[in-house]
Design an enzyme around this catalytic site. Structure first.
Site, PDB file in Angstrom:
ATOM      1  N   ASP A 141       0.255  -7.156   3.169  1.00 22.66           N
ATOM      2  CA  ASP A 141      -0.521  -7.592   1.962  1.00 22.66           C
ATOM      3  C   ASP A 141      -1.073  -9.131   2.057  1.00 22.66           C
ATOM      4  OD1 ASP A 141      -2.227  -7.218  -0.424  1.00 22.66           O
ATOM      5  OD2 ASP A 141      -0.571  -6.244  -1.349  1.00 22.66           O
ATOM      6  N   ASP A 197      -8.639  -3.391  -4.523  1.00 26.35           N
ATOM      7  CA  ASP A 197      -7.626  -2.220  -4.896  1.00 26.35           C
ATOM      8  C   ASP A 197      -8.634  -1.239  -5.495  1.00 26.35           C
ATOM      9  OD1 ASP A 197      -5.550  -3.514  -3.658  1.00 26.35           O
ATOM     10  OD2 ASP A 197      -4.366  -3.975  -5.700  1.00 26.35           O
TER      11      ASP A 197
END
Length: 362
Positions: A141, A197
């Site tokens: 991430d 996301d």
């Protein structure tokens, strides 16, 4: 953001020659995870037929480790309550099932949930730890990155993974902020997020879809554009919306990483996730990922040329009211056929003949 230059599809590494298929814990469970959930999910992936359909990665997302590293070795410490048996034991369990284990961290000082350390400055140690545990997939991430340039951070982990000698699929989760489709392959990535996301809403799915326009040149074996995980079977999408989502992600050659609770999913969700013809579209590498052919407002036509010379087509209706949407063999670039064409609906398994028109009420 559209690419700033044209490029041929990158060649990639030996891993992920077709888009990865698997499952990830985040969309449904967030930090509410433990080793029993992961074991039960692996069992359900096998029992449901997902493993037989090609799903192989069982990916643990954020919150699997303690807040602090081991004070002596500096290594990650699996969370004592959530993963008391450790990650290696979990990897062993998953491997016995014929599946592979994925794990998560961030290219920063902390992960996005701020429950555990990131890997910035610890890339070699963490990569070797993951290899020693038997990890097969890393989602990396972008949170708490301290302003260090993205390519520098992601190359450090890519190099570290390569040093271990273990084949670990490298998923760059940089959110598309620095055009990772231009450099993800060069830093060792097998796939890279092109978006923020996803959530289980129609507006989210359509927003992420729009961000894929123009990126089809930057996709190939072991070098996949990733518009984020599947929300098929999650409560925010209807069955029809889930089917459209699955159809489009398959056509885009997206990694198909399920984000639902596969232990209790309804039959329709299992059917959508495991449909063999739709998965075949996703797994067929024919030169480029699918792309938008035509945009008529709420009605769109998306296509992907297949390796056998046929064309996969998605007729997309964004509106709430039904609409008739169509295209032609000529528009699809198919050669003239004296005897006509065969059109197969991959969801209903029905076949029809046509002189060249493809139309349906959607």
């Amino acid at each position: 953001m559209a690419p700033s230059r044209t490029a041929s599809a990158p060649t990639g590494s030996e891993l992920a020659q077709t888009p990865p298929l698997g499952w990830n814990s985040w969309n449904t469970f967030g930090c509410d995870i433990n080793e029993k959930l992961i074991r039960d999910t692996a069992d359900a992936i096998v029992a449901s037929g997902m493993a037989a359909a090609g799903y192989e990665y069982v990916n643990i997302d954020d919150c699997w480790a303690e807040k602090e590293r081991d004070p002596v070795t500096g290594t990650y410490v699996p969370h004592h309550e959530r993963f008391p048996s450790g990650i290696k034991a979990l990897a062993d369990y998953v491997h016995v099932k014929g599946l592979k284990l994925g794990i998560y961290t961030s290219a920063g000082t902390e992960t996005c949930a701020r429950t555990m350390p990131g890997s910035l400055g610890h890339e070699d140690l963490d990569a070797q730890t993951f290899a020693d545990w038997g990890v097969d997939y890393l989602k990396y991430d972008n949170c708490n990155n301290q302003g260090v340039p993205a390519q520098e951070r992601y190359k450090a982990m890519g190099d570290a993974l390569a040093k271990t000698g273990r084949p670990i699929v490298y998923s760059i989760c940089e959110w598309g902020e620095n055009d990772p489709w231009l450099w993800g392959d060069s830093v060792g990535g097998d796939l890279w997020r092109t978006t923020g996301d996803i959530t289980d809403s129609w507006s989210s799915v359509m927003s992420l879809l729009d961000q894929q326009v123009g990126l089809e040149a930057y996709s190939g074996p072991s070098a996949w554009n990733d518009p984020d995980m599947l929300e098929v079977g999650n409560p925010g999408l209807t069955q029809g919306e889930s089917r459209a989502h699955m159809s489009l992600w398959a056509l885009l050659n997206a990694p198909l990483i399920a984000g639902n609770d596969v232990r209790s999913m309804p039959a329709w969700a299992r059917s959508q996730l495991t449909d063999p013809d739709v998965l075949a579209v996703n797994q067929d590498w024919s030169g480029r990922q699918g792309a938008k052919l035509r945009d008529d407002g709420d009605s769109e036509v998306w296509t992907k040329r297949m390796s056998d010379g046929s064309v996969a087509v998605v007729l997309l209706n964004r509106a709430s009211a039904p609409a008739t949407i169509g295209t032609t063999a000529t528009e699809l670039g198919l050669p003239r056929a004296a005897t006509g064409y065969r059109v197969r609906d991959l969801w209903t398994n029905t076949t029809a003949a046509t002189g060249g028109r493809v139309r349906a009420q959607v």
